[in-house]
Scaffold this active site. Structure first.
Site, mmCIF file in Angstrom:
data_model
loop_
_atom_site.group_PDB
_atom_site.id
_atom_site.type_symbol
_atom_site.label_atom_id
_atom_site.label_comp_id
_atom_site.label_asym_id
_atom_site.label_seq_id
_atom_site.Cartn_x
_atom_site.Cartn_y
_atom_site.Cartn_z
ATOM 1 N N ARG A 16 0.891 -1.180 0.040
ATOM 2 C CA ARG A 16 0.061 0.137 -0.015
ATOM 3 C C ARG A 16 0.909 1.218 -0.076
ATOM 4 N NH1 ARG A 16 -0.648 4.702 2.554
ATOM 5 N NH2 ARG A 16 -0.324 3.738 4.688
ATOM 6 N N CYS A 241 5.680 9.979 -0.683
ATOM 7 C CA CYS A 241 4.542 10.629 -0.404
ATOM 8 C C CYS A 241 4.262 11.843 -1.462
ATOM 9 C CB CYS A 241 4.297 10.936 1.195
ATOM 10 S SG CYS A 241 2.900 11.899 1.346
#
Length: 311
Positions: A16, A241
């Site tokens: 993930r 990110c």
């Protein structure tokens, strides 16, 4: 150095958190094989995906199919990330047993990441947590930018404590405290943990270190000295990110397990099988995996199990 734990739980976030920022599309069948191999390596908690908007996070668009088709080991948890009630409903429909919710210790990062203030994020998650627990699901909380924010700079430990305590008040069984941009240092880590542990027991805390500046393992040692026994890691060092400029990958699971093995700290993870798992996804990426242990393997310094592409 005095280590206060002899067993560590590793939360594998590669499928993930590791894949969500990749620019290439990873085939669903590869994700299934990857997650299956991570379970075979002995990992007991493996993030299987996220029920988020495919417009914003296209790599997670196939989470329902991935979750449906991975062979479920009864001794393994396969949590998924949910950003709101709609995401939770999709998780319920998929038969998910464990979910994660997320916020930040920095207002600016939270607004860039989920378009909400910190308070708004808690208003959003309160009914999600209630519904998830009513469905018998476990709920885990994430706190981003706990050691520094790409927009605001310093983040006060007291703010990290406030947000972490609020997540526990929602019913989270554990809070993962994240160094989203990898700026943390060992003394800072111990300072933040010291503030947290004035209110929160170590058993409810996990650490989530990024290795942007090469300090992830040093920070792990610092946390171990404080009695923290749960760490997030991403096989191969995958990760990053999109809302944290300059943030590179998570701490590599192989690097973490290699270090803990050498310290006689039990993880239950087989390092050779872990390498095999990373080698499943590696051929489908547009860059080498950054994990140090894997890099040493590819340079012939130790056995490395190669894998043919999944068909």
């Amino acid at each position: 150095m005095k280590i206060l734990v002899d067993t560590v739980s590793v939360v594998e976030v590669g499928p993930r958190d590791g894949l969500q920022n990749e620019k290439v599309t990873i085939p669903t069948v590869v994700k299934i094989a990857y997650i299956t191999a991570l379970g075979d390596a002995g990992l007991r908690v493996i993030e299987a995906g996220a029920f988020v908007s495919p417009k914003w996070v296209p790599q997670m668009a196939d989470t329902a199919q991935v979750y449906a088709e991975i062979p479920k080991d009864p001794g393994v948890e396969y949590p998924v990330l949910v950003p709101n009630m709609r995401g939770l409903e999709r998780a319920i429909d998929a038969g998910v047993k464990s979910v994660s919710i997320f916020t930040a210790a920095s207002e600016t990062f939270n607004k860039r990441n989920i378009n909400m203030s910190i308070d708004e994020s808690f208003e959003n998650y309160a009914p999600v947590a209630v519904r998830a627990r009513a469905e018998g699901m476990k709920v885990r909380g994430y706190v981003s930018t706990a050691f520094g924010c790409p927009y605001e700079g310093e983040v006060l430990p007291e703010k990290v404590l406030e947000v972490s305590a609020r997540l526990l008040d929602l019913g989270c069984y554990e809070v993962s405290v994240g160094d989203t941009i990898g700026v943390g240092t060992p003394m800072q880590v111990q300072g933040v943990i010291g503030v947290l542990m004035q209110v929160i027991p170590a058993s409810k805390l996990a650490m989530h270190f990024h290795d942007t500046r090469g300090t992830a393992l040093a920070n792990t040692l610092a946390a171990l000295e404080m009695g923290i026994a749960t760490f997030d890691a991403s096989s191969g060092g995958l990760g990053g990110c999109p809302y944290a400029p300059g943030a590179s990958g998570n701490m590599a699971t192989e690097d973490l397990v290699y270090m803990l093995d050498s310290m006689a700290i039990e993880t239950g993870v087989d390092l050779n099988r872990l390498v095999k798992a990373a080698s499943i996804v590696a051929p489908y990426l547009d860059h080498p995996l950054p994990g140090r242990y894997l890099q040493a393997c590819t340079k012939g310094q130790m056995p490395f199990a190669t894998s043919t592409p999944v068909q």
